[in-house]
Design an enzyme around this catalytic site. Structure first.
Site, mmCIF file in Angstrom:
data_model
loop_
_atom_site.group_PDB
_atom_site.id
_atom_site.type_symbol
_atom_site.label_atom_id
_atom_site.label_comp_id
_atom_site.label_asym_id
_atom_site.label_seq_id
_atom_site.Cartn_x
_atom_site.Cartn_y
_atom_site.Cartn_z
ATOM 1 N N ARG A 27 0.985 -1.026 0.200
ATOM 2 C CA ARG A 27 -0.005 0.255 0.421
ATOM 3 C C ARG A 27 0.621 1.124 -0.215
ATOM 4 N NH1 ARG A 27 -5.130 -0.833 1.912
ATOM 5 N NH2 ARG A 27 -5.824 -2.819 1.012
ATOM 6 N N ARG A 31 -2.755 6.227 1.043
ATOM 7 C CA ARG A 31 -3.951 7.646 1.370
ATOM 8 C C ARG A 31 -2.850 8.524 2.319
ATOM 9 N NH1 ARG A 31 -9.183 4.606 3.705
ATOM 10 N NH2 ARG A 31 -7.218 3.476 3.236
ATOM 11 N N ARG A 40 -7.026 12.391 -5.485
ATOM 12 C CA ARG A 40 -8.077 11.788 -5.052
ATOM 13 C C ARG A 40 -9.282 12.374 -4.599
ATOM 14 N NH1 ARG A 40 -11.667 9.060 -3.555
ATOM 15 N NH2 ARG A 40 -11.249 7.980 -2.165
ATOM 16 N N ASP A 76 -6.623 -2.848 -7.724
ATOM 17 C CA ASP A 76 -6.757 -3.099 -5.665
ATOM 18 C C ASP A 76 -7.315 -4.607 -6.824
ATOM 19 O OD1 ASP A 76 -8.165 -2.423 -3.130
ATOM 20 O OD2 ASP A 76 -9.663 -3.947 -3.606
ATOM 21 N N TYR A 152 -14.727 -11.379 0.497
ATOM 22 C CA TYR A 152 -15.715 -9.960 -0.301
ATOM 23 C C TYR A 152 -16.925 -10.065 -0.787
ATOM 24 C CZ TYR A 152 -11.819 -7.311 1.866
ATOM 25 O OH TYR A 152 -10.494 -7.367 2.358
HETATM 26 O O1 CP3 Z 1 0.056 -1.563 -2.402
HETATM 27 C C1 CP3 Z 1 -0.644 -0.923 -3.394
HETATM 28 O O2 CP3 Z 1 0.568 0.494 -2.846
HETATM 29 C C2 CP3 Z 1 -0.929 -0.863 -4.907
HETATM 30 C C3 CP3 Z 1 -2.613 -0.575 -4.344
HETATM 31 C C4 CP3 Z 1 -3.246 -1.133 -3.487
HETATM 32 C C5 CP3 Z 1 -4.744 -1.213 -3.060
HETATM 33 N N1 CP3 Z 1 -4.698 -2.252 -2.537
HETATM 34 C C6 CP3 Z 1 -5.404 0.120 -3.376
HETATM 35 C C7 CP3 Z 1 -6.211 0.597 -2.371
HETATM 36 C C8 CP3 Z 1 -3.172 -3.015 -3.229
HETATM 37 C C9 CP3 Z 1 -1.949 -3.925 -3.844
HETATM 38 C C10 CP3 Z 1 -4.196 -3.613 -2.741
HETATM 39 C C11 CP3 Z 1 -4.600 -4.570 -2.042
HETATM 40 C C12 CP3 Z 1 -5.998 -4.714 -1.426
HETATM 41 N N2 CP3 Z 1 -7.628 -4.401 -1.516
HETATM 42 C C13 CP3 Z 1 -6.297 -5.639 -0.665
HETATM 43 C C14 CP3 Z 1 -4.889 -7.138 -0.518
HETATM 44 C C15 CP3 Z 1 -3.537 -6.733 0.516
HETATM 45 C C16 CP3 Z 1 -4.115 -5.555 2.146
HETATM 46 O O3 CP3 Z 1 -3.893 -4.905 2.349
HETATM 47 O O4 CP3 Z 1 -4.648 -6.775 2.979
HETATM 48 C C17 CP3 Z 1 -7.145 -6.113 0.073
HETATM 49 C C18 CP3 Z 1 -7.614 -7.422 0.915
HETATM 50 C C19 CP3 Z 1 -7.762 -4.683 -0.870
HETATM 51 C C20 CP3 Z 1 -9.350 -4.594 -0.620
HETATM 52 C C21 CP3 Z 1 -9.765 -3.538 -0.001
HETATM 53 N N3 CP3 Z 1 -9.236 -2.342 -1.224
HETATM 54 C C22 CP3 Z 1 -10.300 -2.592 1.702
HETATM 55 C C23 CP3 Z 1 -10.526 -3.965 2.090
HETATM 56 C C24 CP3 Z 1 -10.332 -1.183 1.098
HETATM 57 C C25 CP3 Z 1 -10.688 -0.601 1.990
HETATM 58 C C26 CP3 Z 1 -10.304 -0.634 2.876
HETATM 59 C C27 CP3 Z 1 -8.831 0.300 3.137
HETATM 60 O O5 CP3 Z 1 -7.688 0.577 3.818
HETATM 61 O O6 CP3 Z 1 -9.038 1.459 3.103
HETATM 62 C C28 CP3 Z 1 -9.471 -0.767 -0.909
HETATM 63 C C29 CP3 Z 1 -9.272 0.166 -1.182
HETATM 64 C C30 CP3 Z 1 -7.704 0.931 -1.722
HETATM 65 N N4 CP3 Z 1 -7.395 0.223 -1.955
HETATM 66 C C31 CP3 Z 1 -7.822 2.125 -1.140
HETATM 67 C C32 CP3 Z 1 -6.217 2.262 -1.463
HETATM 68 C C33 CP3 Z 1 -5.265 3.100 -1.558
HETATM 69 C C34 CP3 Z 1 -8.498 2.843 -0.604
HETATM 70 C C35 CP3 Z 1 -9.095 3.985 -0.923
HETATM 71 C C36 CP3 Z 1 -9.066 5.536 -0.606
HETATM 72 O O7 CP3 Z 1 -8.287 6.224 -1.864
HETATM 73 O O8 CP3 Z 1 -10.234 5.570 -0.550
#
Ligand code: CP3
Length: 345
Positions: A27, A31, A40, A76, A152
């Site tokens: 990640r 944010r 964003r 994502d 999910y």
């Molecule tokens: O790593 C990176 O920088 C690349 C981008 C990336 C995102 N999500 C961006 C994201 C990657 C590799 C993921 C993987 C992801 N997404 C996983 C597996 C890894 C982990 O962290 O467990 C999972 C379970 C998700 C599902 C997901 N996406 C959730 C549960 C959420 C909301 C909760 C949260 O952490 O915000 C997201 C949204 C998400 N994915 C955001 C980002 C930057 C936040 C979105 C925003 O800008 O509001």
């Protein structure tokens, strides 16, 4: 002329000697960065994932700011589900599915598709990212594991106890297997498409694979992960499997034909590495350690570097994704410490 194949990230994953330990963090685009927040403010998260130029921009942001040794494509794990007929809404914080998939009919309504068509925007984004990164910084592609995606889909979003998924596992295991098989087929096509578009390594995120008894992990999850990883074997890119909470499953995970295994922060490298012989490892600082003092961050990071240098290859990472509240200065301290570490010092 330098070649991305000679980068310390890819060398470490291949188990070749390197002058220093490479670092990227899960990640890393997100944010906690003001420049991400700025993008964003103009685009929703879903729009951002669907717009190759914007996805490319946020992928490059942490590379420019911190000089990480690898970039991860911005997208994502849930992106591949939308063209299957299961679009997630991210506007309320966590991801939400309008209608969770629980019955046989609902599961059968999920459609597989050609990744070149359904997720063409991901291939376009990868091409832009590769141009932007040049030949110095490798690009990681990724997907979610079928089980993590299934949580999910069946729960309709994040969950505490996974009661719907576990009810299915204990009452209709064949239905869960049917869903997992379909997701596995789609993930194979998706990851192969990413490699064809230019990613240099792939990571499979199994965030929730650690919630089952090891016997169920072995029958329900492991065969799907194996099928995905085996489908990529001849593609020539290192494969990383990140299973959060993998400590109780190490004997099973180490049957996989992959180059590297991710480690979360609950694993003690000194105790775990002897059980992970032959694999490069990636990890494993607690993301919350970034909330500690500078000295603590340095000490803990150096401990991990020292222990990690005993593996065939070590890529430094957090044990899970960085939190939005993480201080930028802590990330700077971490990168400087890891990039300054030399084996034997
Ligand atoms: O790593 C990176 O920088 C690349 C981008 C990336 C995102 N999500 C961006 C994201 C990657 C590799 C993921 C993987 C992801 N997404 C996983 C597996 C890894 C982990 O962290 O467990 C999972 C379970 C998700 C599902 C997901 N996406 C959730 C549960 C959420 C909301 C909760 C949260 O952490 O915000 C997201 C949204 C998400 N994915 C955001 C980002 C930057 C936040 C979105 C925003 O800008 O509001």
């Amino acid at each position: 002329m330098s070649n991305v194949k000679d980068s310390i990230f890819l060398k470490s994953l291949r188990g070749e000697p390197c002058d220093r330990t490479p670092i990227w963090i899960m990640r890393q685009a997100g944010r906690y960065l003001p420049e991400y927040q700025e993008v964003r403010s103009r685009l929703s998260f879903t729009e951002l994932c669907h717009t190759p130029e914007a996805a490319c921009e946020v992928t490059l942001q942490p590379i420019r700011r911190f000089g990480f040794d690898a970039a991860i494509m911005f997208s994502d794990i849930l992106t591949l589900l939308e063209p299957m007929g299961a679009p997630f809404d991210f506007s309320q914080g966590g991801p939400k599915l309008e209608r969770p998939l629980r019955s046989e009919k609902e599961i059968d309504s999920l459609q597989t598709y050609d990744a070149q068509d359904g997720t063409h925007f991901v291939a376009e984004a990868i091409k832009l990212m590769k141009q932007g990164l040049g030949d110095k910084t490798p690009l990681i592609g990724f997907a979610g594991s079928p089980f993590t995606l299934a949580t999910y889909l069946i729960e309709g979003g994040g969950s505490k106890n996974y009661e719907n998924l576990k009810t299915m596992l204990y009452s209709r295991p064949e239905l869960l297997t049917r869903l997992m098989d379909k997701l596995t087929d789609q993930t194979i096509d998706y990851l192969n498409m990413q490699v064809d578009a230019g990613v240099d390594a792939v990571q499979l995120f199994d965030t929730w694979g650690g919630i089952l008894h090891p016997a169920d992990y072995a029958t329900v999850i492991l065969p799907c992960v194996k099928r995905i990883m085996d489908s990529l074997k001849d593609k020539g890119v290192p494969r990383i499997y990140f299973l959060k909470g993998s400590a109780p499953y190490l004997d099973l995970v180490t049957t996989l034909d992959v180059e590297a295994l991710g480690m979360d922060w609950t694993m003690d490298m000194a105790k775990s590495l002897p059980l992970m012989k032959g694999y490069a490892v990636q990890g494993n600082l607690d993301p919350l350690a970034l909330f500690g003092t500078e000295d603590q961050i340095r000490d803990r990071a150096l401990d991990i570097c020292r222990e990690g240098s005993k593996a065939p290859g070590h890529v430094f990472n957090l044990g899970h994704g960085i939190l939005p509240q993480a201080p930028i200065s802590a990330v700077e301290t971490l990168v400087e410490t890891v990039q300054g570490f030399r084996k034997g010092l």
